[in-house]
Scaffold this motif. Structure first.
Motif, short mmCIF file in Angstrom:
data_model
loop_
_atom_site.label_atom_id
_atom_site.label_comp_id
_atom_site.label_asym_id
_atom_site.label_seq_id
_atom_site.Cartn_x
_atom_site.Cartn_y
_atom_site.Cartn_z
N SER A 58 0.86 -1.18 0.00
CA SER A 58 0.00 0.00 0.00
C SER A 58 0.89 1.23 0.00
O SER A 58 2.01 1.21 0.53
N LEU A 59 0.38 2.32 -0.58
CA LEU A 59 1.14 3.57 -0.70
C LEU A 59 0.47 4.65 0.15
O LEU A 59 -0.73 4.89 0.03
N GLU A 60 1.26 5.28 1.01
CA GLU A 60 0.76 6.35 1.87
C GLU A 60 1.48 7.65 1.52
O GLU A 60 2.72 7.69 1.44
N THR A 61 0.70 8.70 1.29
CA THR A 61 1.28 10.00 0.93
C THR A 61 0.74 11.14 1.79
O THR A 61 0.94 12.32 1.48
N LEU B 276 5.97 3.31 0.99
CA LEU B 276 5.42 2.07 0.41
C LEU B 276 5.52 0.99 1.47
O LEU B 276 6.62 0.58 1.85
N ARG B 277 4.34 0.56 2.01
CA ARG B 277 4.31 -0.44 3.08
C ARG B 277 4.06 -1.82 2.48
O ARG B 277 3.12 -2.01 1.71
N GLN C 8 10.15 5.99 0.64
CA GLN C 8 10.56 5.14 1.74
C GLN C 8 9.88 3.77 1.60
O GLN C 8 8.73 3.68 1.17
N ILE C 9 10.60 2.72 1.98
CA ILE C 9 10.07 1.36 1.91
C ILE C 9 9.96 0.82 3.34
O ILE C 9 10.95 0.78 4.08
N ASP C 10 8.75 0.44 3.73
CA ASP C 10 8.51 -0.14 5.06
C ASP C 10 8.39 -1.65 4.91
O ASP C 10 7.42 -2.16 4.33
#
Length: 407
Positions: A41-44, A51-52, A82-84
């Motif tokens: 999922s992408l959070e902005t 990007l989680r 960022q990559i989570d």
């Protein structure tokens, strides 16, 4: 698990993505205690795109979720992606392939890809992949004018003619030096090539010429019987085989059998860098490889022609004896009375020139071949085709010369 899986630094080859993000989890999903299927999922909302990733990113559990090329279009440009990976349970090469897709999409969306939060093994594998996918080569377009292409083809043909002529001159000089033992050719190689180009070909040459003589006698008997001239089938078979058919058929057989073998052998040596090794040591290829090949075929072909002519006459004799009432002695007497000696001499000389052309063409094609396994087959095929076409063309030239000299 991620740290252990990513210790080996190797470039993983991953099949194209076959699963979408919205597919349901496999039957052995979270309810059975196995890792959940891959999801992202992408959070902005915070201004920095994150990007989680969660679930099991391995092929065994369906971790082949593709990342769309426009998946980062909603992220603000100029930011760092960022990559989570805190919720990832397992990963393998499918995870690296997904990250590579994300990296390409980030570049297209104007984002900077930050791999520092990834597992160490995934970072090392991702660093081995190219920055951009390989582009297919552009198709070659020939924009030269027609006159330019014709000129290039003419120059190439003249160049090949000169090269083959030089090879023929070197072979002639080497054959002359052979009499004094200064040619540099190994007698063992000559003996091997003589055996392969002569006694080893007796069976195929004999069978083909016997059948050709039999067919010629059968057709001739059918036609000559209408005029009550069956006995002249002996002259027909003898003159046709001695003058034309046996020489041509034997040459075609040797072009397919020996000429193709020469081209394949030399092209294989070229691919194995044996030709380069000979040149490095100063050993002339013309005397070490080409000379015994050309000399053996040139010596054996005329003898095979004589053998093939006699076998063809025998084939005609067998058919004639089974279809006509003439005696065997009368048939053979008519044959050798009707076929003059110069017919055999003419065919003998043609066979020598056919053999020289076949060997020269095969050796030249082998030396021009590429260095791959496929080039070996291409060289053998090309040598056979050139040999057969050249034989027919040379026979037409000999026919014109014979007519001009009234032979």
């Amino acid at each position: 698990m991620p740290e252990q899986t990513g210790q080996a630094e190797y470039a993983a080859v991953v099949l194209p993505h076959v699963m979408t993000q919205n597919q349901p989890p496999p039957p052995d999903g979270p309810a059975s205690g196995t890792p959940a299927h891959a999801a992202w999922s992408l959070e902005t909302q915070t201004g920095t795109p994150v990007l989680r990733l969660s679930g099991s990113w391995d092929v065994a559990h369906g971790g082949m979720a593709p990342f769309p090329a426009d998946g980062l279009q909603d992220a603000p440009r100029g930011q760092t992606l960022q990559i989570d990976t805190s919720q990832i349970t397992n990963w393998d090469s499918a995870f690296v392939a997904f990250l590579w897709d994300v990296k390409q999409a980030a570049g297209h969306a104007g984002l900077e890809f930050d791999p520092t939060s990834l597992p160490d093994g995934a970072q090392r594998l991702l660093a081995l992949l190219p920055r951009e996918p390989a582009q297919p080569p552009a198709p070659k377009t020939n924009t030269d004018a027609l006159l330019t292409r014709v000129g290039d083809a003419t120059l190439q043909a003249l160049n090949e003619t000169g090269t083959v002529a030089c090879m023929a001159a070197e072979t002639t000089q080497g054959a002359a030096k052979t009499l004094t033992g200064k040619s540099g050719m190994r007698w063992k190689d000559l003996a091997t090539d003589l055996w392969n180009a002569g006694p080893s070909a007796l069976l195929i040459v004999g069978v083909v010429n016997f059948l050709v003589g039999a067919i010629l006698a059968f057709v001739g008997l059918i036609e000559l019987r209408r005029f009550a001239a069956e006995i002249y089938v002996a002259n027909l078979v003898g003159i046709a085989c001695a003058r034309e058919i046996s020489a041509i058929m034997t040459a075609i057989i040797m072009a397919g059998r020996t000429g193709g073998a020469y081209a394949a052998r030399i092209s294989t040596m070229l691919g194995n860098e044996e030709i380069d090794a000979l040149e490095v040591f100063g050993i002339p290829v013309s005397s070490y490889i080409i000379l015994p090949s050309i000399l053996s075929l040139s010596l054996m072909m005329p003898l095979l022609y004589i053998y093939g002519t006699l076998i063809a006459i025998l084939g005609g004799f067998v058919v004639a004896m089974s279809m006509m009432s003439a005696s065997a002695v009368g048939y053979l007497t008519t044959t050798f009375d009707g076929v003059a000696l110069h017919e055999f001499v003419f065919g003998f000389v043609k066979s020598f020139f056919f053999a020289s052309f076949i060997a020269l063409a095969a050796c030249r094609v082998g030396l021009k071949a590429g260095r791959s396994a496929a080039d070996v087959g291409i060289a053998a095929t090309r040598a056979v085709v050139i040999g057969i076409v050249g034989i027919i063309a040379m026979d037409a030239i000999f026919a014109v010369i014979a007519n001009a000299l009234d032979i």
